[in-house]
Design a protein around this motif. Structure first.
Motif, PDB file in Angstrom:
ATOM      1  N   ASN A 137       0.862  -1.180   0.000  1.00  0.00           N
ATOM      2  CA  ASN A 137       0.000   0.000   0.000  1.00  0.00           C
ATOM      3  C   ASN A 137       0.902   1.234   0.000  1.00  0.00           C
ATOM      4  O   ASN A 137       1.500   1.563   1.022  1.00  0.00           O
ATOM      5  CB  ASN A 137      -0.914   0.010   1.224  1.00  0.00           C
ATOM      6  N   PRO A 138       1.005   1.937  -1.135  1.00  0.00           N
ATOM      7  CA  PRO A 138       1.897   3.105  -1.226  1.00  0.00           C
ATOM      8  C   PRO A 138       1.570   4.245  -0.256  1.00  0.00           C
ATOM      9  O   PRO A 138       2.393   5.134  -0.062  1.00  0.00           O
ATOM     10  CB  PRO A 138       1.729   3.563  -2.677  1.00  0.00           C
ATOM     11  N   ALA A 139       0.403   4.213   0.383  1.00  0.00           N
ATOM     12  CA  ALA A 139       0.073   5.237   1.377  1.00  0.00           C
ATOM     13  C   ALA A 139       0.826   5.018   2.686  1.00  0.00           C
ATOM     14  O   ALA A 139       0.888   5.918   3.528  1.00  0.00           O
ATOM     15  CB  ALA A 139      -1.433   5.251   1.636  1.00  0.00           C
ATOM     16  N   ILE A 140       1.419   3.836   2.859  1.00  0.00           N
ATOM     17  CA  ILE A 140       2.211   3.524   4.052  1.00  0.00           C
ATOM     18  C   ILE A 140       3.657   3.927   3.781  1.00  0.00           C
ATOM     19  O   ILE A 140       4.217   3.574   2.743  1.00  0.00           O
ATOM     20  CB  ILE A 140       2.138   2.014   4.389  1.00  0.00           C
ATOM     21  N   PRO A 141       4.280   4.675   4.692  1.00  0.00           N
ATOM     22  CA  PRO A 141       5.680   5.069   4.486  1.00  0.00           C
ATOM     23  C   PRO A 141       6.585   3.850   4.273  1.00  0.00           C
ATOM     24  O   PRO A 141       6.265   2.744   4.703  1.00  0.00           O
ATOM     25  CB  PRO A 141       6.045   5.795   5.787  1.00  0.00           C
ATOM     26  N   ASP A 142       7.722   4.082   3.643  1.00  0.00           N
ATOM     27  CA  ASP A 142       8.639   2.980   3.349  1.00  0.00           C
ATOM     28  C   ASP A 142       9.680   2.756   4.440  1.00  0.00           C
ATOM     29  O   ASP A 142      10.512   1.875   4.332  1.00  0.00           O
ATOM     30  CB  ASP A 142       9.321   3.183   2.001  1.00  0.00           C
ATOM     31  N   ASN A 143       9.633   3.579   5.514  1.00  0.00           N
ATOM     32  CA  ASN A 143      10.606   3.395   6.588  1.00  0.00           C
ATOM     33  C   ASN A 143       9.934   3.578   7.949  1.00  0.00           C
ATOM     34  O   ASN A 143       8.884   4.204   8.067  1.00  0.00           O
ATOM     35  CB  ASN A 143      11.794   4.337   6.418  1.00  0.00           C
ATOM     36  N   MET A 144      10.539   3.002   8.969  1.00  0.00           N
ATOM     37  CA  MET A 144       9.950   2.965  10.296  1.00  0.00           C
ATOM     38  C   MET A 144       9.804   4.356  10.910  1.00  0.00           C
ATOM     39  O   MET A 144       8.798   4.642  11.562  1.00  0.00           O
ATOM     40  CB  MET A 144      10.782   2.072  11.221  1.00  0.00           C
ATOM     41  N   SER A 145      10.760   5.240  10.717  1.00  0.00           N
ATOM     42  CA  SER A 145      10.686   6.573  11.317  1.00  0.00           C
ATOM     43  C   SER A 145       9.451   7.331  10.837  1.00  0.00           C
ATOM     44  O   SER A 145       8.707   7.906  11.639  1.00  0.00           O
ATOM     45  CB  SER A 145      11.948   7.379  11.011  1.00  0.00           C
TER      46      SER A 145
ATOM     47  N   GLU B  90      -2.908   6.596  11.802  1.00  0.00           N
ATOM     48  CA  GLU B  90      -3.311   6.460  10.393  1.00  0.00           C
ATOM     49  C   GLU B  90      -2.478   5.376   9.701  1.00  0.00           C
ATOM     50  O   GLU B  90      -3.020   4.486   9.038  1.00  0.00           O
ATOM     51  CB  GLU B  90      -3.149   7.786   9.655  1.00  0.00           C
ATOM     52  N   ALA B  91      -1.166   5.426   9.868  1.00  0.00           N
ATOM     53  CA  ALA B  91      -0.284   4.427   9.264  1.00  0.00           C
ATOM     54  C   ALA B  91      -0.519   3.050   9.870  1.00  0.00           C
ATOM     55  O   ALA B  91      -0.526   2.041   9.158  1.00  0.00           O
ATOM     56  CB  ALA B  91       1.178   4.841   9.414  1.00  0.00           C
ATOM     57  N   MET B  92      -0.720   3.002  11.176  1.00  0.00           N
ATOM     58  CA  MET B  92      -0.953   1.718  11.847  1.00  0.00           C
ATOM     59  C   MET B  92      -2.229   1.062  11.328  1.00  0.00           C
ATOM     60  O   MET B  92      -2.256  -0.147  11.074  1.00  0.00           O
ATOM     61  CB  MET B  92      -1.026   1.902  13.359  1.00  0.00           C
ATOM     62  N   ASN B  93      -3.279   1.841  11.154  1.00  0.00           N
ATOM     63  CA  ASN B  93      -4.533   1.283  10.637  1.00  0.00           C
ATOM     64  C   ASN B  93      -4.371   0.760   9.216  1.00  0.00           C
ATOM     65  O   ASN B  93      -4.925  -0.289   8.863  1.00  0.00           O
ATOM     66  CB  ASN B  93      -5.649   2.325  10.712  1.00  0.00           C
TER      67      ASN B  93
ATOM     68  N   ALA C 288      -4.728  -3.210   8.024  1.00  0.00           N
ATOM     69  CA  ALA C 288      -5.573  -3.609   6.898  1.00  0.00           C
ATOM     70  C   ALA C 288      -4.788  -4.472   5.913  1.00  0.00           C
ATOM     71  O   ALA C 288      -5.307  -5.467   5.395  1.00  0.00           O
ATOM     72  CB  ALA C 288      -6.139  -2.378   6.196  1.00  0.00           C
ATOM     73  N   VAL C 289      -3.531  -4.120   5.671  1.00  0.00           N
ATOM     74  CA  VAL C 289      -2.689  -4.930   4.789  1.00  0.00           C
ATOM     75  C   VAL C 289      -2.505  -6.318   5.379  1.00  0.00           C
ATOM     76  O   VAL C 289      -2.641  -7.328   4.679  1.00  0.00           O
ATOM     77  CB  VAL C 289      -1.320  -4.251   4.540  1.00  0.00           C
ATOM     78  N   GLU C 290      -2.213  -6.380   6.675  1.00  0.00           N
ATOM     79  CA  GLU C 290      -2.031  -7.683   7.330  1.00  0.00           C
ATOM     80  C   GLU C 290      -3.296  -8.536   7.187  1.00  0.00           C
ATOM     81  O   GLU C 290      -3.225  -9.708   6.815  1.00  0.00           O
ATOM     82  CB  GLU C 290      -1.691  -7.503   8.799  1.00  0.00           C
ATOM     83  N   ALA C 291      -4.438  -7.953   7.460  1.00  0.00           N
ATOM     84  CA  ALA C 291      -5.702  -8.696   7.358  1.00  0.00           C
ATOM     85  C   ALA C 291      -5.946  -9.170   5.928  1.00  0.00           C
ATOM     86  O   ALA C 291      -6.400 -10.302   5.709  1.00  0.00           O
ATOM     87  CB  ALA C 291      -6.860  -7.824   7.830  1.00  0.00           C
TER      88      ALA C 291
END
Length: 84
Positions: A29-37, A45-48, A52-55
């Protein structure tokens, strides 16, 4: 959910550890950042989005190849913490 940082193309990337495989969350999902920081900065927002990706991976709704298998590419969870 287990979030990890792993090496890909000589850069640390944000991944989801699931059944011994690492999935690149930004590729899922490109809306999720590519790095942990950045992921931590984006908060709920990112956690949700990651949940969703995990599910979707678990249910089979999202068919994606893992970025890696096993732990050999893992790095520190937050490779460049702001406190250093």
């Amino acid at each position: 959910m287990k979030l990890v940082s792993f090496w890909a193309d000589e850069l640390p990337r944000l991944g989801l550890w699931l059944n011994g495989k690492i999935y690149d969350l930004n590729q899922c999902n490109p809306a999720i950042p590519d790095n942990m920081s950045e992921f931590l900065f984006d908060g709920d927002e990112a956690m949700n989005l990651a949940k969703a990706v995990e599910a979707d991976i678990i249910s089979g709704k999202l068919q994606v190849e893992p970025a890696a298998e096993g732990s050999e590419l893992l790095t520190a969870p937050v490779p460049h913490p702001t406190s250093c």
